[in-house]
Scaffold this active site. Sequence first.
Site, PDB file in Angstrom:
ATOM      1  N   GLY A  94       0.658  -1.288  -0.018  1.00 36.98           N
ATOM      2  CA  GLY A  94       0.108   0.076  -0.176  1.00 36.98           C
ATOM      3  C   GLY A  94       0.717   1.174  -0.119  1.00 36.98           C
ATOM      4  O   GLY A  94       0.097   2.446   0.457  1.00 36.98           O
ATOM      5  N   HIS A 101       9.339   6.401   4.259  1.00 33.99           N
ATOM      6  CA  HIS A 101       8.606   7.206   5.698  1.00 33.99           C
ATOM      7  C   HIS A 101       8.039   6.115   6.388  1.00 33.99           C
ATOM      8  O   HIS A 101       7.667   4.831   6.053  1.00 33.99           O
ATOM      9  CB  HIS A 101       7.552   7.876   5.161  1.00 33.99           C
ATOM     10  CG  HIS A 101       6.348   7.516   3.955  1.00 33.99           C
ATOM     11  ND1 HIS A 101       6.614   7.157   2.787  1.00 33.99           N
ATOM     12  CD2 HIS A 101       5.400   7.038   4.594  1.00 33.99           C
ATOM     13  CE1 HIS A 101       5.574   6.541   2.282  1.00 33.99           C
ATOM     14  NE2 HIS A 101       4.704   6.482   3.298  1.00 33.99           N
TER      15      HIS A 101
HETATM   16  P1  5GP Z   1       1.876   5.319   2.104  1.00 36.81           P
HETATM   17  O1  5GP Z   1       0.777   4.925   1.773  1.00 36.81           O
HETATM   18  O2  5GP Z   1       2.932   5.648   1.132  1.00 36.81           O
HETATM   19  O3  5GP Z   1       2.761   4.333   3.226  1.00 36.81           O
HETATM   20  O4  5GP Z   1       1.759   6.700   3.146  1.00 36.81           O
HETATM   21  C1  5GP Z   1       1.652   7.857   2.600  1.00 36.81           C
HETATM   22  C2  5GP Z   1       0.965   8.676   3.596  1.00 36.81           C
HETATM   23  O5  5GP Z   1       1.106  10.090   3.119  1.00 36.81           O
HETATM   24  C3  5GP Z   1      -0.503   8.566   3.700  1.00 36.81           C
HETATM   25  O6  5GP Z   1      -0.748   8.102   4.949  1.00 36.81           O
HETATM   26  C4  5GP Z   1      -1.185   9.931   3.344  1.00 36.81           C
HETATM   27  O7  5GP Z   1      -2.267  10.304   4.244  1.00 36.81           O
HETATM   28  C5  5GP Z   1      -0.099  10.561   3.573  1.00 36.81           C
HETATM   29  N1  5GP Z   1       0.001  12.128   2.679  1.00 36.81           N
HETATM   30  C6  5GP Z   1      -0.058  12.068   1.531  1.00 36.81           C
HETATM   31  N2  5GP Z   1      -0.342  13.508   0.839  1.00 36.81           N
HETATM   32  C7  5GP Z   1      -0.008  14.145   2.173  1.00 36.81           C
HETATM   33  C8  5GP Z   1       0.328  15.477   2.238  1.00 36.81           C
HETATM   34  O8  5GP Z   1       0.199  16.344   1.322  1.00 36.81           O
HETATM   35  N3  5GP Z   1       0.875  16.023   3.350  1.00 36.81           N
HETATM   36  C9  5GP Z   1       1.053  15.064   4.476  1.00 36.81           C
HETATM   37  N4  5GP Z   1       1.248  15.420   5.733  1.00 36.81           N
HETATM   38  N5  5GP Z   1       0.622  13.634   4.439  1.00 36.81           N
HETATM   39  C10 5GP Z   1       0.284  13.446   3.051  1.00 36.81           C
END
Ligand code: 5GP
Length: 115
Positions: A94, A101
């Site tokens: 996901g 991160h």
């Molecule tokens: P992943 O799915 O890649 O593990 O997590 C990406 C995370 O980035 C998600 O939890 C999403 O809510 C967060 N996210 C996406 N766009 C932004 C943004 O513009 N600002 C912040 N602070 N978080 C974001």
Amino acid sequence: MSDCLFCKIIENKIPAQRVYEDDSSIVIKDINPQAPIHYLAIPKKHYSSVHHVPPAEMELLSKLFHAINQVVRSESLESTGGYRLIINSGENAGQAVGHIHVHILAGRKMDWPPG
Ligand code: 5GP
Ligand code: ZN
């Protein structure tokens, strides 16, 4: 990386609520929180996933966990019932943003195994 969302946040080209910053990492509030506390710990240097970090650069991950430790301690997350750290890597996990991160989740009971 010019087209990377988190690189733009690191460079202050896109706003984010920072809860911690040092020379190699930032910790920000997730824009779409999945728990009462949901932060993202992000290394300033761009790598898409942990397995892309070369051995000579591994200190970057140690510094990232130093940043996480600072936030966990300063906000006493352990004493609120514990916390969860998550790194999603690749499509099946996901991962939506291709810049390493670590999700820091706390403030509610969480299920295991994850969905
Ligand atoms: P992943 O799915 O890649 O593990 O997590 C990406 C995370 O980035 C998600 O939890 C999403 O809510 C967060 N996210 C996406 N766009 C932004 C943004 O513009 N600002 C912040 N602070 N978080 C974001
Ligand atoms: Zn990036």
